[in-house]
Write a protein that holds these residues in place. Structure first.
Motif, PDB file in Angstrom:
ATOM      1  N   ARG A 290       0.827  -1.203   0.000  1.00 18.99           N
ATOM      2  CA  ARG A 290       0.000   0.000   0.000  1.00 18.99           C
ATOM      3  C   ARG A 290       0.862   1.254   0.000  1.00 18.99           C
ATOM      4  O   ARG A 290       1.806   1.381   0.773  1.00 18.99           O
ATOM      5  CB  ARG A 290      -0.890  -0.005   1.233  1.00 18.99           C
ATOM      6  CG  ARG A 290      -1.780   1.223   1.304  1.00 18.99           C
ATOM      7  CD  ARG A 290      -3.018   0.954   2.063  1.00 18.99           C
ATOM      8  NE  ARG A 290      -3.803  -0.029   1.352  1.00 18.99           N
ATOM      9  CZ  ARG A 290      -5.106   0.079   1.122  1.00 18.99           C
ATOM     10  NH1 ARG A 290      -5.749   1.129   1.549  1.00 18.99           N
ATOM     11  NH2 ARG A 290      -5.761  -0.850   0.495  1.00 18.99           N
ATOM     12  N   ASP A 291       0.526   2.154  -0.897  1.00 19.87           N
ATOM     13  CA  ASP A 291       1.113   3.488  -0.932  1.00 19.87           C
ATOM     14  C   ASP A 291       0.173   4.401  -0.150  1.00 19.87           C
ATOM     15  O   ASP A 291      -1.041   4.237  -0.266  1.00 19.87           O
ATOM     16  CB  ASP A 291       1.238   3.958  -2.394  1.00 19.87           C
ATOM     17  CG  ASP A 291       1.800   5.352  -2.504  1.00 19.87           C
ATOM     18  OD1 ASP A 291       3.024   5.496  -2.447  1.00 19.87           O
ATOM     19  OD2 ASP A 291       0.998   6.298  -2.628  1.00 19.87           O
ATOM     20  N   PRO A 292       0.621   5.322   0.657  1.00 18.18           N
ATOM     21  CA  PRO A 292       1.979   5.822   0.788  1.00 18.18           C
ATOM     22  C   PRO A 292       2.842   5.114   1.831  1.00 18.18           C
ATOM     23  O   PRO A 292       4.000   5.489   2.013  1.00 18.18           O
ATOM     24  CB  PRO A 292       1.779   7.286   1.160  1.00 18.18           C
ATOM     25  CG  PRO A 292       0.527   7.302   1.949  1.00 18.18           C
ATOM     26  CD  PRO A 292      -0.344   6.235   1.323  1.00 18.18           C
ATOM     27  N   ALA A 293       2.332   4.084   2.511  1.00 16.92           N
ATOM     28  CA  ALA A 293       3.140   3.408   3.526  1.00 16.92           C
ATOM     29  C   ALA A 293       4.408   2.813   2.934  1.00 16.92           C
ATOM     30  O   ALA A 293       5.407   2.641   3.631  1.00 16.92           O
ATOM     31  CB  ALA A 293       2.332   2.320   4.228  1.00 16.92           C
ATOM     32  N   SER A 294       4.393   2.516   1.644  1.00 17.47           N
ATOM     33  CA  SER A 294       5.555   1.907   0.987  1.00 17.47           C
ATOM     34  C   SER A 294       6.620   2.925   0.589  1.00 17.47           C
ATOM     35  O   SER A 294       7.702   2.537   0.148  1.00 17.47           O
ATOM     36  CB  SER A 294       5.089   1.146  -0.256  1.00 17.47           C
ATOM     37  OG  SER A 294       4.475   2.041  -1.176  1.00 17.47           O
ATOM     38  N   GLN A 295       6.342   4.190   0.753  1.00 14.28           N
ATOM     39  CA  GLN A 295       7.292   5.239   0.367  1.00 14.28           C
ATOM     40  C   GLN A 295       8.503   5.228   1.313  1.00 14.28           C
ATOM     41  O   GLN A 295       8.349   5.007   2.514  1.00 14.28           O
ATOM     42  CB  GLN A 295       6.622   6.608   0.426  1.00 14.28           C
ATOM     43  CG  GLN A 295       5.522   6.820  -0.579  1.00 14.28           C
ATOM     44  CD  GLN A 295       6.043   7.260  -1.935  1.00 14.28           C
ATOM     45  OE1 GLN A 295       7.232   7.523  -2.122  1.00 14.28           O
ATOM     46  NE2 GLN A 295       5.149   7.343  -2.895  1.00 14.28           N
ATOM     47  N   PRO A 296       9.699   5.488   0.783  1.00 13.84           N
ATOM     48  CA  PRO A 296      10.905   5.436   1.634  1.00 13.84           C
ATOM     49  C   PRO A 296      10.949   6.476   2.748  1.00 13.84           C
ATOM     50  O   PRO A 296      11.601   6.248   3.763  1.00 13.84           O
ATOM     51  CB  PRO A 296      12.060   5.630   0.653  1.00 13.84           C
ATOM     52  CG  PRO A 296      11.469   6.142  -0.596  1.00 13.84           C
ATOM     53  CD  PRO A 296      10.027   5.755  -0.612  1.00 13.84           C
ATOM     54  N   ASP A 297      10.253   7.606   2.593  1.00 19.39           N
ATOM     55  CA  ASP A 297      10.270   8.647   3.623  1.00 19.39           C
ATOM     56  C   ASP A 297       9.003   8.652   4.467  1.00 19.39           C
ATOM     57  O   ASP A 297       8.685   9.659   5.118  1.00 19.39           O
ATOM     58  CB  ASP A 297      10.490  10.017   2.984  1.00 19.39           C
ATOM     59  CG  ASP A 297      11.889  10.150   2.407  1.00 19.39           C
ATOM     60  OD1 ASP A 297      12.856   9.997   3.183  1.00 19.39           O
ATOM     61  OD2 ASP A 297      12.023  10.379   1.191  1.00 19.39           O
ATOM     62  N   VAL A 298       8.275   7.535   4.445  1.00 16.17           N
ATOM     63  CA  VAL A 298       7.035   7.394   5.213  1.00 16.17           C
ATOM     64  C   VAL A 298       7.181   6.184   6.131  1.00 16.17           C
ATOM     65  O   VAL A 298       7.736   5.160   5.733  1.00 16.17           O
ATOM     66  CB  VAL A 298       5.822   7.210   4.273  1.00 16.17           C
ATOM     67  CG1 VAL A 298       4.556   6.902   5.054  1.00 16.17           C
ATOM     68  CG2 VAL A 298       5.624   8.451   3.398  1.00 16.17           C
TER      69      VAL A 298
END
Length: 182
Positions: A156-164
């Motif tokens: 799931r995005d945004p949980a998969s974002q490197p700065d999240v």
């Protein structure tokens, strides 16, 4: 208790301020809750309860924080980007949180990259972003209708974002709540 801290919540549905007031009266809190409409906001009235739950959770964890509820109308790719951009560009909230997200494959690489730039800016400004990992782990796309990604592992995005920072998901049912563990 969150004194002096501003927390931004990204919401794609309305809540009833009277529900928030009742919650605060019950628990003796007086957190300031501000509503910021982005792209027209979400309207008014009760909805699924997710927005209410998000607000009340923050009040319960940080009863002296100021909560800025950024309301976006649909939760589509551009709406999500607009909400996150507004929060990061304002740079008044030290903590950003959302319980909403989308299967990363359904979102598409352009939207993911646009969000990534916003979240990188947040990190450089000292803003911490939390996002729900979703209820299905690496099978977030499973069951998607109208897409070819339904049988492809994805997160799931945004949980998969490197700065999240991705945090656990939750399933809401009329009379119960359960932490996902499947």
């Amino acid at each position: 208790f969150g004194q002096g801290v501003n927390v931004a919540l990204v919401e794609f549905e309305p809540d009833l301020p009277s529900d928030i007031a009742t919650y605060q009266a019950c628990y003796g809190t007086s957190a300031t809750v501000n509503y910021i409409s982005i792209d027209g906001g979400v309207g008014s009235g009760a909805s699924t309860g997710e927005a209410t739950l998000d607000i009340e959770d923050v009040i319960g964890l940080a009863p002296e924080a100021t909560i800025d509820v950024y309301q976006e109308p649909t939760g589509g790719d551009q709406d999500s980007l607009d909400a996150y951009s507004a929060i990061v560009n304002a740079d008044t909230d030290q903590v950003v949180s959302t319980s909403w997200g989308e299967c990363e494959l359904d979102e598409g690489i352009a939207a993911v990259q646009s969000e990534s730039a916003v979240f990188e800016q947040a990190a450089t400004q000292g803003q911490t972003v939390f996002a729900a990992a979703g209820d299905n782990g690496s099978t977030d796309c499973y069951g998607d209708k109208g897409t070819t990604n339904g049988s492809t592992p994805s997160v799931r995005d945004p949980a998969s974002q490197p700065d999240v920072i991705g945090v656990g998901g939750m399933s809401l049912v009329a009379n119960s709540e359960t932490v996902w563990n499947d």
